[in-house]
Design an enzyme around this catalytic site. Sequence first.
Site, PDB file in Angstrom:
ATOM      1  N   ASN A 144      62.783  55.226 122.766  1.00  0.00           N
ATOM      2  CA  ASN A 144      62.257  54.087 121.888  1.00  0.00           C
ATOM      3  C   ASN A 144      62.881  52.842 122.421  1.00  0.00           C
ATOM      4  O   ASN A 144      62.487  51.821 122.439  1.00  0.00           O
ATOM      5  CB  ASN A 144      62.584  54.367 120.470  1.00  0.00           C
ATOM      6  CG  ASN A 144      61.291  55.050 119.983  1.00  0.00           C
ATOM      7  OD1 ASN A 144      60.250  55.207 120.598  1.00  0.00           O
ATOM      8  ND2 ASN A 144      61.574  55.807 118.752  1.00  0.00           N
ATOM      9  N   CYS A 411      62.243  64.310 116.982  1.00  0.00           N
ATOM     10  CA  CYS A 411      61.466  64.018 118.291  1.00  0.00           C
ATOM     11  C   CYS A 411      62.383  63.126 119.126  1.00  0.00           C
ATOM     12  O   CYS A 411      61.875  62.701 120.293  1.00  0.00           O
ATOM     13  CB  CYS A 411      60.328  63.181 117.819  1.00  0.00           C
ATOM     14  SG  CYS A 411      60.540  61.397 117.223  1.00  0.00           S
ATOM     15  N   PHE A 412      63.826  62.999 118.676  1.00  0.00           N
ATOM     16  CA  PHE A 412      64.870  62.280 119.579  1.00  0.00           C
ATOM     17  C   PHE A 412      64.499  61.071 120.102  1.00  0.00           C
ATOM     18  O   PHE A 412      64.676  60.786 121.353  1.00  0.00           O
ATOM     19  CB  PHE A 412      64.870  63.615 120.944  1.00  0.00           C
ATOM     20  CG  PHE A 412      64.789  65.013 120.618  1.00  0.00           C
ATOM     21  CD1 PHE A 412      65.532  65.570 119.637  1.00  0.00           C
ATOM     22  CD2 PHE A 412      63.849  65.800 121.180  1.00  0.00           C
ATOM     23  CE1 PHE A 412      65.358  66.837 119.174  1.00  0.00           C
ATOM     24  CE2 PHE A 412      63.772  67.076 120.921  1.00  0.00           C
ATOM     25  CZ  PHE A 412      64.609  67.524 119.728  1.00  0.00           C
ATOM     26  N   CYS A 413      63.915  60.271 119.388  1.00  0.00           N
ATOM     27  CA  CYS A 413      63.501  59.079 119.596  1.00  0.00           C
ATOM     28  C   CYS A 413      62.524  58.722 120.965  1.00  0.00           C
ATOM     29  O   CYS A 413      62.651  58.053 121.656  1.00  0.00           O
ATOM     30  CB  CYS A 413      64.768  58.147 120.037  1.00  0.00           C
ATOM     31  SG  CYS A 413      65.891  57.831 118.257  1.00  0.00           S
ATOM     32  N   ASN A 414      61.866  59.684 121.042  1.00  0.00           N
ATOM     33  CA  ASN A 414      61.023  60.043 122.229  1.00  0.00           C
ATOM     34  C   ASN A 414      59.593  60.429 121.793  1.00  0.00           C
ATOM     35  O   ASN A 414      59.029  61.539 121.954  1.00  0.00           O
ATOM     36  CB  ASN A 414      61.446  61.089 123.361  1.00  0.00           C
ATOM     37  CG  ASN A 414      60.688  60.688 124.530  1.00  0.00           C
ATOM     38  OD1 ASN A 414      59.677  60.320 124.692  1.00  0.00           O
ATOM     39  ND2 ASN A 414      61.357  60.877 125.827  1.00  0.00           N
TER      40      ASN A 414
END
Length: 495
Positions: A144, A411-414
Amino acid sequence: MTGHLTLPAVPQSGSPEFVARYPQYATTVRLDELRATEYAHLDRGGVYLDYTGAGVPAATQLAEHAARLTATCYGNPHSQNPTARTSDELVASTRRAVLAHLNASPDDYTVIFTANATAACRLVGEAYPFGRGRGLVLTFDNHNSVNGIRRFARRRGARARYVPVSPGELRVDERNLEAALRRGGRHPAALWRKGPGRRGLFAFPAQSNFTGVRHPLRWVDLAHDHGYDVLLDAAAYLPTGRLDLTAVPADFVCVSWYKLFGYPTGLGCLVARRDALARLRRPWFAGGTIVAVSVRPDWHRLLEGESAFEDGTLNFLNIPDVEFGLSWLDGIGVDVIACRVNCLTGWLLHRMREMRHSNGSEMVRVYGPPDLRDRGATVAFNFLDPNGELVDERLVAEETAAAGFSLRTGCFCNPGAGEGAFGIGRRRLRGSVGWGVRTVDEYLVLMGLTTGGAIRVSFGLASTFPDVERFLAFAEQTYRDRLPDTAGLPPRLVC
């Protein structure tokens, strides 16, 4: 770390099957010695499996920091006094060490210290000369911190174009990338000339922080051939990989130092080609970035090079720790670290493929590459119940934490990789826009999903075979043949 593991002891050097599959693991024995001395705190009650989230500092790193600060006095480098000059010298030495680590010529590149990799991405986004015909191309697989650059592009009338990931291994088809680069901005025919920067900016990660996919570094030259500058996110790649900027001449490279060696936190950098940096136009100025300024008339002049982008006072007490951290990594050998994490990742993937419920159904669904081809030491997955349904990752987060495992869920900032992993298509996403969604749970219901993310395990410098085996043993004991009860789970975290 807290928690207590009631799992059997595991041989440090590996099981007979592991040794047979990965004989090269024996060449990394020095890392076991370091684990027992420099990283002994990792064996005090838990298992650390989140190296993509943060590296782990060695005892020697912390001792060196304390010894340096107590040996002399360091002053604010925005001065000419003796303590300021001492700080300046160490900062300059660290810049040279960063360029040397990346095999980047100081004639071609410079180093801008930032608070983190996110701040490095923002520096590029806010100052890049986006406009009609000079747009932004991104891969779906991006953090992100890179995705946010599209806001700067669109506010200046530029088009942001995404290149999707393919189902299965969640890689990017190079043919789709080439098509996006050819199409470029809104009016490419009017403005395009061959050469970097003429058509805009292309941004992609050297390694996915979601799936561990290592995207081809040849894309840097491919984008240059189509007239683009390149922003390369190297945050997840550099802890276990070598980046040679002479061979891969990216224009902007974002780095987060605690990802490499755990300490210091709150410090990253933007490594930039000098010619590309000269094309940026900062929308503001701050202390430390100007030659001169006046309040009447309204006038200012920025400093040259990296100094124009380093707002305020540098973190001069911690920046020298980066140089020590790089020497620490070089002393161990990045190739040695890469060999170890490659073996552990291969073993984890192999064991996960073998895990079955009593009815023969699979226990694990892996997102991304199922093997070691062009991938790093990051593995995203979900557990499956005996009926083939995804086990809610919030339940896994609670139970692994209680058992002392430090891993990541979500979602691991993805979001792009997540949408690819869960098969969320454009039509479904368009239907959710503007529906008043307020929480992650409401969004999941609208999407028709039963879980909001994945589980991520990642390895690094201090990882060992017992770390992997203890996690696998826990997974077998906890999720085999079990239909989990998700009642009473906490609210979802926004990723």
